[in-house]
Design an enzyme around this catalytic site. Structure first.
Site, short mmCIF file in Angstrom:
data_model
loop_
_atom_site.label_atom_id
_atom_site.label_comp_id
_atom_site.label_asym_id
_atom_site.label_seq_id
_atom_site.Cartn_x
_atom_site.Cartn_y
_atom_site.Cartn_z
N GLU A 35 0.84 -1.20 0.00
CA GLU A 35 0.00 0.00 0.00
C GLU A 35 0.88 1.25 0.00
OE1 GLU A 35 -3.58 1.76 2.90
OE2 GLU A 35 -2.31 0.11 3.57
N LYS A 103 -9.20 2.77 -2.03
CA LYS A 103 -9.52 2.17 -0.73
C LYS A 103 -10.87 2.67 -0.23
CE LYS A 103 -7.19 1.37 3.73
NZ LYS A 103 -5.97 1.72 4.50
N CYS A 137 -5.57 -3.10 1.91
CA CYS A 137 -5.40 -3.16 3.36
C CYS A 137 -6.71 -3.45 4.10
CB CYS A 137 -4.75 -1.87 3.85
SG CYS A 137 -4.03 -2.01 5.52
#
Length: 262
Positions: A35, A103, A137
């Site tokens: 990430e 995200k 994540c």
């Protein structure tokens, strides 16, 4: 298809080029970075460093993909007018963009004070006959996110991450469970080392549809390689029929409860 997972503390595109070359030499067709690879995750001035999806970082990654013959999924802060997203972009071996994910589930103050949450659009692309889905994540810790990609036909869910201590349970328990319950391969590419107060736990991994590790890193810098086998996936899905046995009509209350609480 052989894939490579880069566990690193680096934010150096020269290091990415070297890793891609090594991955190519070992037969990999896809390289996955952590990430926010291009800047680091817990670093100052991320909004000022953010770039558009087609900016200089993309140009360099596309050149690396073309020169090494390896597709690359890389994490970066994406500038889109006045908003900044925590993004990951999949670039094919010819330098074209196959998919991008923003995200959707932001973790703690570090994410929420910096990024706009993504809209949850499904990021799935075809690569060498495999369907590759993308999360970032914290996204993988929500079963709905992985399930949505599985229902969209993903064979491999690729997850750039920045998992810090003491949350090793995610890499050790949650990731294998997501792979098994959705009958997908799952590649989890973590950072290593420290950034300010954060100590990254490493433990990047590639997990098969049976929930077993195909490869797992320690805590330091490492390049993992693993094989994504379509025959093995089909055999596993024939025995473990979770997706076929779903009863979506029973789950409506989950969404209804969420909406009514707003």
């Amino acid at each position: 298809m052989k894939i490579a997972v880069l566990q690193t503390r680096s934010a150096d595109l020269d290091a990415l080029h070297e890793a891609a070359g090594t991955a190519a030499d070992r037969g990999a067709r896809l390289l996955i970075t952590p990430e926010m690879f291009t800047t680091g995750y817990n670093v100052p001035d991320v909004p000022e460093k953010a770039q558009p999806a087609d900016g200089p970082w993309f140009d360099r990654v596309a050149e690396i993909a073309r020169s090494t013959g390896v597709a690359i999924l890389y994490g970066f802060p994406e500038r889109d007018e006045d908003e900044v997203f925590n993004a990951a972009q999949l670039v094919d071996r010819d330098g074209t963009v196959l998919a991008k994910h923003r995200k959707a589930h932001l973790f703690g103050d570090l994410d929420t004070r910096t990024f706009t949450p993504g809209g949850g659009d499904l990021a799935v692309a075809d690569l060498d006959g495999a369907r590759v889905g993308i999360l970032i994540c914290y996204d993988v810790e929500f079963p709905e996110a992985v399930r949505s990609l599985a229902l969209a036909g993903a064979d491999l869910v690729a997850v750039p991450t920045a998992l810090m201590r003491p949350y090793e349970v995610v890499a050790r328990t949650v990731v294998p469970a997501r792979a098994y319950e959705n009958q997908v391969y799952l590649a989890y590419a973590n950072r290593s080392g420290h950034e300010a107060e954060l100590a990254y736990c490493g433990e990047s991994c590639v997990v098969g549809p049976d929930g077993a590790d195909l490869a797992r890193a320690g805590s330091g810098d490492e390049l993992l390689l693993a094989e994504i086998d379509a025959t093995r996936l089909a055999s596993s899905r024939a025995v473990n029929t979770h997706l076929r046995d779903r009863r979506p009509g029973l789950y409506g209350a989950l969404t209804e409860t969420q909406e009514s609480s707003r």
